[in-house]
Design a protein around this motif. Structure first.
Motif, PDB file in Angstrom:
ATOM      1  N   LEU A 119      27.621  24.461  45.369  1.00  0.00           N
ATOM      2  CA  LEU A 119      28.026  23.675  44.211  1.00  0.00           C
ATOM      3  C   LEU A 119      28.430  22.261  44.605  1.00  0.00           C
ATOM      4  O   LEU A 119      28.089  21.287  43.921  1.00  0.00           O
ATOM      5  CB  LEU A 119      29.180  24.370  43.486  1.00  0.00           C
ATOM      6  N   ILE A 120      29.155  22.127  45.702  1.00  0.00           N
ATOM      7  CA  ILE A 120      29.575  20.796  46.155  1.00  0.00           C
ATOM      8  C   ILE A 120      28.370  19.954  46.540  1.00  0.00           C
ATOM      9  O   ILE A 120      28.304  18.756  46.230  1.00  0.00           O
ATOM     10  CB  ILE A 120      30.564  20.938  47.339  1.00  0.00           C
ATOM     11  N   GLU A 121      27.382  20.570  47.179  1.00  0.00           N
ATOM     12  CA  GLU A 121      26.175  19.820  47.553  1.00  0.00           C
ATOM     13  C   GLU A 121      25.387  19.395  46.306  1.00  0.00           C
ATOM     14  O   GLU A 121      24.857  18.291  46.251  1.00  0.00           O
ATOM     15  CB  GLU A 121      25.287  20.683  48.454  1.00  0.00           C
ATOM     16  N   VAL A 122      25.333  20.263  45.317  1.00  0.00           N
ATOM     17  CA  VAL A 122      24.636  19.900  44.085  1.00  0.00           C
ATOM     18  C   VAL A 122      25.397  18.793  43.358  1.00  0.00           C
ATOM     19  O   VAL A 122      24.797  17.860  42.810  1.00  0.00           O
ATOM     20  CB  VAL A 122      24.453  21.131  43.176  1.00  0.00           C
ATOM     21  N   LEU A 123      26.714  18.861  43.371  1.00  0.00           N
ATOM     22  CA  LEU A 123      27.517  17.794  42.777  1.00  0.00           C
ATOM     23  C   LEU A 123      27.270  16.460  43.488  1.00  0.00           C
ATOM     24  O   LEU A 123      27.236  15.401  42.850  1.00  0.00           O
ATOM     25  CB  LEU A 123      29.004  18.152  42.839  1.00  0.00           C
ATOM     26  N   ARG A 124      27.087  16.512  44.800  1.00  0.00           N
ATOM     27  CA  ARG A 124      26.790  15.277  45.547  1.00  0.00           C
ATOM     28  C   ARG A 124      25.473  14.672  45.051  1.00  0.00           C
ATOM     29  O   ARG A 124      25.377  13.456  44.841  1.00  0.00           O
ATOM     30  CB  ARG A 124      26.724  15.570  47.045  1.00  0.00           C
ATOM     31  N   HIS A 125      24.479  15.503  44.858  1.00  0.00           N
ATOM     32  CA  HIS A 125      23.198  15.014  44.348  1.00  0.00           C
ATOM     33  C   HIS A 125      23.346  14.490  42.917  1.00  0.00           C
ATOM     34  O   HIS A 125      22.782  13.443  42.568  1.00  0.00           O
ATOM     35  CB  HIS A 125      22.148  16.123  44.409  1.00  0.00           C
ATOM     36  N   LEU A 126      24.090  15.199  42.088  1.00  0.00           N
ATOM     37  CA  LEU A 126      24.303  14.739  40.721  1.00  0.00           C
ATOM     38  C   LEU A 126      24.993  13.381  40.707  1.00  0.00           C
ATOM     39  O   LEU A 126      24.673  12.513  39.886  1.00  0.00           O
ATOM     40  CB  LEU A 126      25.134  15.760  39.944  1.00  0.00           C
TER      41      LEU A 126
END
Length: 266
Positions: free
Chosen positions: A115-122
């Motif tokens: 989730l944190i990695e996806v938030l970084r991309h977002l």
């Protein structure tokens, strides 16, 4: 129409896409990480198929977004970012990290890492359209200014490192108080259904079914005495799904206040 705009619709759209869909996802993830992982990026265990699929979707979005910009379809850019945020919201609801903290803490840490990695991309993808929100989210993730905030950082090569400290979480986008343009002499807003991208009848029916299932899950969790974090996650998912319906849909209607019946006094 191109000129079909109202402040009310802008507020509703901002609350649905930025506050509910992105902001709530970020705060839920980062506040839970702060409590359960000592305020640092958790170390993941082996990734599941669902983990790899979401991480791949996040990294693969960049070429699609560039295509939208090249073709001047800027609304498609925002829709692409919103689609990734929706996928992440579905992921957190299905994986339910709050339910894993006792039964499988290693899996919990893996889910939070994804989730944190996806938030970084977002956050990276949000910068061209909502630069302040993108920058605020990158700050929440401890990404310093520089190359780590450019599109060159998309992909696993620039992933956040386990153990990296995370700042105390805060809400990156506050809900905006809704505006009633019909008051104060302004024109009444156009039909609210124009706020969201038009849904086909089949898409709307499928979304209504998802809302119904999410509502049943909330009720079931409350009746079973589930913890506040699990119930809160289910409620957030329900709100996110409802936000994707046209604002004038009956499921988005506020319940009418019950009037006290005037019983005849003896």
């Amino acid at each position: 129409a191109d000129g079909d705009f109202s402040e009310k619709k802008l507020v509703e759209s901002s609350n649905a896409k930025l506050a509910n869909e992105l902001g709530n996802l970020a705060y839920r993830t980062l506040s839970f990480t702060q409590k359960q992982c000592g305020g640092a990026v958790p170390a993941p265990d082996a990734f599941s198929e669902d983990d790899l699929q979401l991480l791949a979707e996040a990294a693969a979005l960049l070429p699609q977004l560039r295509t939208h910009v090249d073709s001047m379809a800027l609304h498609r850019y925002s829709q692409g970012v919103s689609g990734l945020a929706s996928a992440a919201n579905r992921y957190i609801d299905v994986q339910a990290p709050w339910a894993l903290k006792k039964s499988d803490p290693a899996r919990m840490r893996t889910v939070l890492y994804v989730l944190i990695e996806v938030l970084r991309h977002l956050a990276l993808y949000s910068q061209p359209v909502t630069p302040r929100i993108g920058a605020a989210l990158l700050e929440q993730l401890g990404v310093p200014e520089g190359g780590g905030r450019s599109f060159a950082a998309v992909g696993e090569g620039s992933a956040l490192q386990p153990g990296q400290p995370l700042p105390p979480p805060r809400i990156v986008f506050q809900r905006i108080e809704e505006v009633d343009e019909a008051e104060g002499g302004g024109e009444a807003p156009p039909p609210a259904a124009a706020l969201t991208a038009a849904l086909t009848a089949a898409e709307e029916a499928a979304l209504v079914a998802e809302v119904g299932a999410a509502g049943e899950r909330v009720r079931s969790l409350k009746e079973s005495g589930a913890g506040s974090e699990e119930v809160g996650g289910a409620v957030a998912t329900l709100l996110e799904l409802k936000a994707r319906l046209p604002p004038d849909h009956e499921l988005n209607a506020k319940p009418a206040k019950k009037k006290k019946s005037k019983a005849a006094k003896a």
